[in-house]
Design a protein around this motif. Structure first.
Motif, PDB file in Angstrom:
ATOM      1  N   ASN A 158       0.825  -1.210   0.000  1.00  0.00           N
ATOM      2  CA  ASN A 158       0.000   0.000   0.000  1.00  0.00           C
ATOM      3  C   ASN A 158       0.859   1.259   0.000  1.00  0.00           C
ATOM      4  N   VAL A 159       2.095   1.116   0.477  1.00  0.00           N
ATOM      5  CA  VAL A 159       3.021   2.252   0.535  1.00  0.00           C
ATOM      6  C   VAL A 159       4.387   1.807   0.010  1.00  0.00           C
ATOM      7  N   PRO A 160       4.497   1.439  -1.260  1.00  0.00           N
ATOM      8  CA  PRO A 160       5.752   0.874  -1.760  1.00  0.00           C
ATOM      9  C   PRO A 160       6.883   1.875  -1.939  1.00  0.00           C
ATOM     10  N   ASP A 161       6.550   3.151  -2.167  1.00  0.00           N
ATOM     11  CA  ASP A 161       7.574   4.140  -2.508  1.00  0.00           C
ATOM     12  C   ASP A 161       7.644   5.261  -1.474  1.00  0.00           C
ATOM     13  N   PRO A 162       8.806   5.948  -1.375  1.00  0.00           N
ATOM     14  CA  PRO A 162       8.913   7.071  -0.445  1.00  0.00           C
ATOM     15  C   PRO A 162       7.805   8.104  -0.662  1.00  0.00           C
ATOM     16  N   ASN A 163       7.268   8.607   0.436  1.00  0.00           N
ATOM     17  CA  ASN A 163       6.196   9.615   0.461  1.00  0.00           C
ATOM     18  C   ASN A 163       4.807   9.028   0.188  1.00  0.00           C
ATOM     19  N   TRP A 169      -4.438   7.151  11.910  1.00  0.00           N
ATOM     20  CA  TRP A 169      -2.986   7.135  11.818  1.00  0.00           C
ATOM     21  C   TRP A 169      -2.558   7.251  10.357  1.00  0.00           C
ATOM     22  N   ILE A 170      -1.483   7.975  10.113  1.00  0.00           N
ATOM     23  CA  ILE A 170      -0.895   8.065   8.780  1.00  0.00           C
ATOM     24  C   ILE A 170       0.271   7.085   8.720  1.00  0.00           C
ATOM     25  N   VAL A 171       0.148   6.075   7.879  1.00  0.00           N
ATOM     26  CA  VAL A 171       1.235   5.115   7.671  1.00  0.00           C
ATOM     27  C   VAL A 171       1.956   5.523   6.388  1.00  0.00           C
ATOM     28  N   THR A 172       3.262   5.786   6.483  1.00  0.00           N
ATOM     29  CA  THR A 172       3.952   6.361   5.331  1.00  0.00           C
ATOM     30  C   THR A 172       5.353   5.786   5.164  1.00  0.00           C
ATOM     31  N   ARG A 173       5.747   5.621   3.904  1.00  0.00           N
ATOM     32  CA  ARG A 173       7.072   5.090   3.572  1.00  0.00           C
ATOM     33  C   ARG A 173       8.109   6.208   3.610  1.00  0.00           C
ATOM     34  N   GLN A 174       9.260   5.909   4.238  1.00  0.00           N
ATOM     35  CA  GLN A 174      10.335   6.883   4.362  1.00  0.00           C
ATOM     36  C   GLN A 174      11.337   6.759   3.204  1.00  0.00           C
ATOM     37  N   LYS A 175      12.199   7.744   3.073  1.00  0.00           N
ATOM     38  CA  LYS A 175      13.189   7.744   2.000  1.00  0.00           C
ATOM     39  C   LYS A 175      14.157   6.576   2.115  1.00  0.00           C
ATOM     40  N   ILE A 199       9.194   2.358   7.394  1.00  0.00           N
ATOM     41  CA  ILE A 199       7.807   2.823   7.476  1.00  0.00           C
ATOM     42  C   ILE A 199       7.572   3.429   8.845  1.00  0.00           C
ATOM     43  N   LYS A 200       6.889   4.565   8.868  1.00  0.00           N
ATOM     44  CA  LYS A 200       6.518   5.208  10.122  1.00  0.00           C
ATOM     45  C   LYS A 200       5.005   5.432  10.150  1.00  0.00           C
ATOM     46  N   ALA A 201       4.481   5.625  11.356  1.00  0.00           N
ATOM     47  CA  ALA A 201       3.051   5.902  11.526  1.00  0.00           C
ATOM     48  C   ALA A 201       2.888   7.084  12.467  1.00  0.00           C
ATOM     49  N   PHE A 202       2.113   8.086  12.034  1.00  0.00           N
ATOM     50  CA  PHE A 202       1.932   9.312  12.799  1.00  0.00           C
ATOM     51  C   PHE A 202       0.455   9.543  13.101  1.00  0.00           C
ATOM     52  N   ALA A 203       0.194  10.150  14.236  1.00  0.00           N
ATOM     53  CA  ALA A 203      -1.169  10.563  14.551  1.00  0.00           C
ATOM     54  C   ALA A 203      -1.643  11.546  13.480  1.00  0.00           C
ATOM     55  N   ASN A 204      -2.821  11.286  12.944  1.00  0.00           N
ATOM     56  CA  ASN A 204      -3.353  12.070  11.827  1.00  0.00           C
ATOM     57  C   ASN A 204      -4.094  13.293  12.354  1.00  0.00           C
ATOM     58  N   ALA A 205      -3.326  14.208  12.956  1.00  0.00           N
ATOM     59  CA  ALA A 205      -3.942  15.402  13.536  1.00  0.00           C
ATOM     60  C   ALA A 205      -2.899  16.513  13.635  1.00  0.00           C
ATOM     61  N   CYS A 206      -3.289  17.693  13.237  1.00  0.00           N
ATOM     62  CA  CYS A 206      -2.421  18.858  13.342  1.00  0.00           C
ATOM     63  C   CYS A 206      -2.201  19.205  14.815  1.00  0.00           C
ATOM     64  N   LEU A 207      -0.973  19.594  15.169  1.00  0.00           N
ATOM     65  CA  LEU A 207      -0.666  19.932  16.554  1.00  0.00           C
ATOM     66  C   LEU A 207      -1.205  21.304  16.961  1.00  0.00           C
ATOM     67  N   HIS A 208      -1.782  22.042  16.012  1.00  0.00           N
ATOM     68  CA  HIS A 208      -2.325  23.367  16.294  1.00  0.00           C
ATOM     69  C   HIS A 208      -3.733  23.260  16.864  1.00  0.00           C
ATOM     70  N   ARG A 209      -4.686  22.946  16.014  1.00  0.00           N
ATOM     71  CA  ARG A 209      -6.083  22.870  16.458  1.00  0.00           C
ATOM     72  C   ARG A 209      -6.676  21.460  16.308  1.00  0.00           C
ATOM     73  N   TRP A 231      -0.118  24.810   8.779  1.00  0.00           N
ATOM     74  CA  TRP A 231       1.040  24.188   9.427  1.00  0.00           C
ATOM     75  C   TRP A 231       1.406  22.945   8.617  1.00  0.00           C
ATOM     76  N   SER A 232       2.690  22.589   8.570  1.00  0.00           N
ATOM     77  CA  SER A 232       3.086  21.468   7.727  1.00  0.00           C
ATOM     78  C   SER A 232       4.188  20.635   8.369  1.00  0.00           C
ATOM     79  N   TRP A 233       4.235  19.370   7.948  1.00  0.00           N
ATOM     80  CA  TRP A 233       5.225  18.424   8.455  1.00  0.00           C
ATOM     81  C   TRP A 233       5.824  17.644   7.293  1.00  0.00           C
ATOM     82  N   ASN A 234       7.114  17.367   7.387  1.00  0.00           N
ATOM     83  CA  ASN A 234       7.758  16.461   6.450  1.00  0.00           C
ATOM     84  C   ASN A 234       7.242  15.049   6.682  1.00  0.00           C
ATOM     85  N   THR A 235       7.419  14.189   5.699  1.00  0.00           N
ATOM     86  CA  THR A 235       6.872  12.838   5.837  1.00  0.00           C
ATOM     87  C   THR A 235       7.631  11.986   6.844  1.00  0.00           C
TER      88      THR A 235
END
Length: 451
Positions: free
Chosen positions: A71-76, A88-94, A98-108, A129-133
């Motif tokens: 489902n996440v074969p390539d970076p990004n 959760w955001i499951v994402t392929r790294q460079k 593979i990492k998994a992040f809470a799918n929520a902005c730290l602002h609001r 607000w933005s975050w790198n993968t």
């Protein structure tokens, strides 16, 4: 009380003993256990309060299957995994990890992404607000107005991540035990035929009007096969299914699904049984050589097909691995089948925060060419509310089988709300896996609330 059944005896070990090939020791091992005979309270399926305990204390701490690596074969590349009211955001790294992040902005708290796709960064659509993968903060708009961020950690919170058999698992608990300890010696069961040698040929999902445990339990024992799947009875030893419990998180059922069981089948010639088996179950027809059994011929034919698909020989695999129904369960939501009898994997999870519905998923897994990268997983096929599994062409002959199980899921879900009983009466041996995983739920619930 011994777990040894007093009626039909399991035949899995005896079939392995006379197999033409030798099975891995862990795969051939039979376990002893006693899960007791206590009733299972019906409130565990119907109570909103119990659902909230599961969400707060179990799903927040258990290793759970989030997606397939393809489902996440390539970076990004990313895909969201939804469990209860958490995302959760499951994402392929460079670097390929593979990492998994809470799918929520730290602002609001705005949700950052939906579904799946490919992005160079996760940008909050609310205020930008933005975050790198890799989870590091990329930018805060108008940061001059947020002086309190000076000493704050602006990285996205992570879940623990592990991969096994081509699948991705996450655990939200930072103090969770290592995944390798969680699954015990499961690797040794799949050493002859690693699950990562498969590709996702189809991923079928259906919103199901039943608690997730009701749906999952329709597939965790063979006791139901005779009345639910009568077409399988004359050619399979379902009453002789072997059940094993390997540790607190892993269990198995093992059924010999190609055997002349009924008196009618036993009276047939080898070719007659081969024709009968193919017609009654939808399996491929086989023309036997003199003195050849349907079982050995079908196993040999499948070895040739699988070897051609993989690009390497599988002549070492037993007839049992080629033909029979061997289902593993890794608590709480991962059910892979071993071998080529049923090339599927199940996942069950609550449908959002609704304790009265769930998402039932079937991954149709086929051997892949090992000289090439695993192909990207196909888009999920959702069975419509008024549709059937038989309508899904990608499922082939197993679609109508799921429709038979679907009747049971709906019936149990409705019946649990109608019965005046307080608990379920489960069989001591054949339904022991149900008691086993309920005890695991209890162990999580007994823990204090996570901070």
């Amino acid at each position: 009380m011994s777990n040894e059944p007093k009626g039909k005896q399991p035949t899995f070990v005896s079939w392995l003993a006379k197999d033409s090939r030798k099975a891995p020791p862990a795969y051939a091992r039979r376990t002893e256990f006693d899960m007791g005979v206590d009733d299972v309270p019906i409130a565990r399926y119907t109570s909103r309060e119990f659902h909230e305990l599961e969400m707060k204390r179990m799903w927040s701490r258990a290793w759970q299957m989030a997606c397939h690596e393809s489902n996440v074969p390539d970076p990004n590349d990313y895909i969201t995994y939804e469990i209860g009211n958490r995302s959760w955001i499951v994402t392929r790294q460079k670097d390929g990890s593979i990492k998994a992040f809470a799918n929520a902005c730290l602002h609001r708290g705005m949700q950052l992404v939906e579904g799946s796709g490919k992005l160079p960064a996760f940008v909050c659509p609310f205020h930008g607000w933005s975050w790198n993968t890799d989870g590091s903060n990329r930018g805060v708009t108008e940061r001059w107005d947020l002086p309190q961020l000076k000493d704050r950690d602006l990285c996205l919170p992570q879940a623990k991540v592990a991969t096994w058999g081509g699948f991705v698992f996450i655990n939200p608990d930072p103090d969770a035990q290592p995944f390798e300890d969680y699954i015990g010696d499961l690797d040794e069961h799949f050493v002859s035929d690693p699950l990562q040698n498969r590709r996702v040929a189809a991923h079928v999902a259906r919103v199901t009007p039943a608690n997730w445990k009701v749906a999952m339990e329709a597939f965790i024992e063979s006791y139901h096969v005779s009345p639910t799947h009568p077409q399988a009875v004359p050619v399979s030893e379902y009453p002789e299914t072997q059940y094993d419990i390997y540790n607190e998180n892993v269990s198995r059922l093992a059924t010999i699904s190609i055997a002349p069981v009924s008196d009618v089948a036993k009276a047939m010639t080898d070719q007659q049984f081969a024709d009968f088996g193919a017609k009654s179950t939808g399996r491929e027809p086989v023309r036997l050589k003199p003195g050849q059994s349907y079982r050995s011929a079908l196993a040999d034919e499948r070895r040739e097909l699988v070897s051609a698909a993989l690009g390497q020989s599988v002549d070492h695999l037993t007839d049992v691995e080629m033909l029979d129904a061997i289902e593993y369960f890794v608590f709480p939501n991962f059910m892979p089948w071993h071998g080529y009898g049923l090339q599927i994997t199940y996942r069950f999870r609550p449908n959002g925060d609704d304790h009265e519905s769930c998402i039932m998923e079937v991954y149709f897994m086929l051997p892949r060419n090992l000289s090439e990268p695993c192909p990207r997983a196909p888009e999920t096929i959702w069975v419509p509310e008024d549709g059937t599994f038989a309508d899904i062409e990608a499922l082939g002959r197993i679609g109508p089988i799921f429709d038979q199980d679907w009747v049971n899921i709906l019936g149990v879900s409705k019946g649990l709300k109608s019965t005046v009983k307080k608990g379920l009466w489960l069989s001591h041996y054949q339904e022991a896996r149900i008691r086993h995983y309920h005890k695991r739920i209890d162990a999580f619930i007994a823990m204090s609330d996570p901070t």
